[in-house]
Write an enzyme that holds these catalytic residues in place. Structure first.
Site, mmCIF file in Angstrom:
data_model
loop_
_atom_site.group_PDB
_atom_site.id
_atom_site.type_symbol
_atom_site.label_atom_id
_atom_site.label_comp_id
_atom_site.label_asym_id
_atom_site.label_seq_id
_atom_site.Cartn_x
_atom_site.Cartn_y
_atom_site.Cartn_z
ATOM 1 N N LYS A 46 -15.201 47.013 38.935
ATOM 2 C CA LYS A 46 -16.270 47.648 38.128
ATOM 3 C C LYS A 46 -17.346 47.738 38.891
ATOM 4 O O LYS A 46 -17.448 47.448 40.387
ATOM 5 C CB LYS A 46 -16.809 46.336 37.081
ATOM 6 C CG LYS A 46 -17.197 44.954 37.717
ATOM 7 C CD LYS A 46 -17.302 43.641 36.848
ATOM 8 C CE LYS A 46 -17.917 42.664 37.755
ATOM 9 N NZ LYS A 46 -17.827 41.235 36.853
ATOM 10 N N TYR A 268 -46.167 52.234 53.333
ATOM 11 C CA TYR A 268 -47.197 51.982 52.165
ATOM 12 C C TYR A 268 -47.953 50.699 52.194
ATOM 13 O O TYR A 268 -47.125 49.627 52.683
ATOM 14 C CB TYR A 268 -46.389 51.993 51.180
ATOM 15 C CG TYR A 268 -46.035 53.481 50.732
ATOM 16 C CD1 TYR A 268 -46.475 54.456 50.944
ATOM 17 C CD2 TYR A 268 -44.563 53.539 50.290
ATOM 18 C CE1 TYR A 268 -46.035 55.849 50.362
ATOM 19 C CE2 TYR A 268 -44.137 54.909 49.924
ATOM 20 C CZ TYR A 268 -44.632 55.949 49.928
ATOM 21 O OH TYR A 268 -44.436 57.001 49.498
HETATM 22 C C1 LIG Z 1 -17.061 40.587 37.604
HETATM 23 C C2 LIG Z 1 -16.059 39.605 36.852
HETATM 24 C C3 LIG Z 1 -14.866 38.854 37.498
HETATM 25 C C4 LIG Z 1 -14.855 39.036 39.064
HETATM 26 O O1 LIG Z 1 -15.656 38.122 39.661
HETATM 27 P P1 LIG Z 1 -15.880 37.516 41.344
HETATM 28 O O2 LIG Z 1 -16.525 36.449 41.431
HETATM 29 O O3 LIG Z 1 -16.607 38.864 41.856
HETATM 30 O O4 LIG Z 1 -14.665 37.598 41.792
HETATM 31 C C5 LIG Z 1 -13.918 38.225 36.773
HETATM 32 N N1 LIG Z 1 -13.982 38.015 35.705
HETATM 33 C C6 LIG Z 1 -14.942 38.506 34.866
HETATM 34 C C7 LIG Z 1 -14.976 38.538 33.428
HETATM 35 C C8 LIG Z 1 -15.997 39.396 35.522
HETATM 36 O O5 LIG Z 1 -16.842 39.801 34.624
#
Ligand SMILES: *Cc1c(COP(=O)(O)O)cnc(C)c1O
Length: 398
Positions: A46, A268
């Site tokens: 993702k 800045y």
């Molecule tokens: C993002 C996510 C993961 C992965 O988690 P990590 O800690 O990055 O391994 C697993 N399950 C769900 C439902 C998530 O949203």
């Protein structure tokens, strides 16, 4: 050195780019898959593969033995399918009924938390004469999308009878798996197993992300959803014994090196003042590239294997570093923003600690305008840019 095979001189355009080591992805996936076995490993890609590039990382993960991929929404699944990525893709987020057709067309696996969605998916699948796989998410302590036990059981029984729907999985997500005290995680795990015992016909149970895979392998059951660890980072210091390889190196080049006289201010807000005759370097990486502004005058970047402190405010498109103690620094020198250089290291954990956040946010925060260069065997094999989100082979390019 991973940079050796990258494009000579780095990215030819604006000098900021991320080198993504696909061999490191493969290494991490093999290691994590072995740890998960006999459970299957799904690599979570993702948020554009936690900033690394979902398509390239997804492909590399599948090649290295991941059994499937996880995304959060149908759009992310579509990006993968359009690029020709096969294999199971589980959408962890909850898609509304109006997305049912796309889920079926794209051959995605959906998370279902309501009758309306279950029915819409069933209709879409039945209309095409296909089956759509679905997973049910149980509420066990996170209070996001999951269903508590009784409504979950009711939905499961309804979904089981709907044509075109194949209920493949039952899962939950942990609220505090990174913490040393696993009491709450164990409780969540027990609740999932309680539901699973009443739904013995659902073949796949899953609850572990990276942290639980590494600290509590007994919770792996049939499937593990690993994100962070695939990218070479540890969810907590407790798991540091597992030898993951960091996948991303965020780089730039000194665009300009100038002298600042004592009393001169940089950037800045004039928050940094030269206390001595100083040498300051301009780096074309700003907060719109993923270097949080909260790191102004706090982070250090690497130049010539030394730490060069950020001098003053990080701007949207660039920042300045104090090079006074980096002898010989010159325009064109490589700058490492995240990663290793000459034995020195600045990783996403360090930047996260300084910025008051977590490594997940630092990695996922590297934005779309930063070109990604994909490395195999230390050589650049493909790249993505803002305009070309699907990896373009580099063969034949100068
Ligand atoms: C993002 C996510 C993961 C992965 O988690 P990590 O800690 O990055 O391994 C697993 N399950 C769900 C439902 C998530 O949203």
């Amino acid at each position: 050195m991973t940079s050796a095979g990258a494009l000579p001189g780095g990215w030819p355009g604006r000098p900021v780019w991320a080198e993504v080591d696909l061999d490191a992805v493969a290494h991490n996936v093999r290691l994590l898959a072995a740890r998960a076995a006999p459970a299957r490993l799904f690599a979570v890609v993702k948020a554009n593969g936690y900033g690394h590039g979902a398509v390239a990382v997804g492909r590399a993960a599948l090649e290295a033995g991941a059994a499937g991929l996880c995304v959060i929404c149908v759009d992310e699944g579509e990006e993968l399918r359009r690029a020709g990525v096969g294999g199971p893709i589980l959408v962890l987020g909850h898609s509304p009924p109006c997305e049912a057709e796309r889920v079926v067309e794209l051959g995605l696996t959906a998370t279902v938390a309501s009758r309306e969605v279950a029915r819409a998916l069933s209709r879409a699948a039945a209309a095409r004469g296909v089956e759509v796989g679905v997973h049910l998410e149980m509420e066990t302590g996170l209070h996001r999308h999951g269903l508590p036990l009784e409504p979950l059981l009711a939905l499961a029984e309804e979904a089981r009878r709907l044509p075109g729907l194949r209920v493949e999985g039952l899962y939950t997500h942990f609220a505090a798996a990174e913490e040393g005290d696993q009491t709450f995680t164990r409780m969540q795990h027990d609740r999932l197993l309680e539901a699973a015992a009443r739904l013995p016909w659902i073949p796949v149970r899953h609850c572990s992300a990276s942290a639980s895979l590494l600290v509590s392998p007994d919770m792996s059951h049939e499937l593990v959803r690993a994100g962070l660890a695939v990218y070479g980072y540890h969810p907590s210091p407790d798991t540091a014994s597992v030898e993951l390889r960091r996948v991303m190196t965020l780089k730039s080049r000194l665009a300009r090196v100038i002298e600042v006289q004592p009393g001169g201010t940089v950037g800045y807000g004039r928050t940094w003042t030269a206390r001595r005759r100083s040498v300051v370097g301009l780096v074309m990486c700003g907060y719109a590239d993923g270097l949080p502004r909260s790191l102004s005058s706090r982070a250090s970047l690497l130049v010539r294997g030394r730490r060069a402190p950020v001098a003053g405010r990080i701007a949207m498109d660039m920042c300045m570093v104090d090079l006074t103690d980096v002898p010989g620094a010159a325009a064109g020198d490589e700058v490492v923003i995240i990663g290793e250089q000459g034995g020195a290291l600045v990783d996403a954990d360090e930047l996260a600690a300084l910025a008051g956040t977590i490594s997940w946010e630092i990695l996922a925060g590297v934005t779309a305008r930063v070109p990604r260069i994909y490395l195999r065997g230390g050589r650049a094999v493909a790249a993505t840019t803002l305009a070309e989100r699907v990896p373009v082979p580099l063969d034949g390019r100068p």
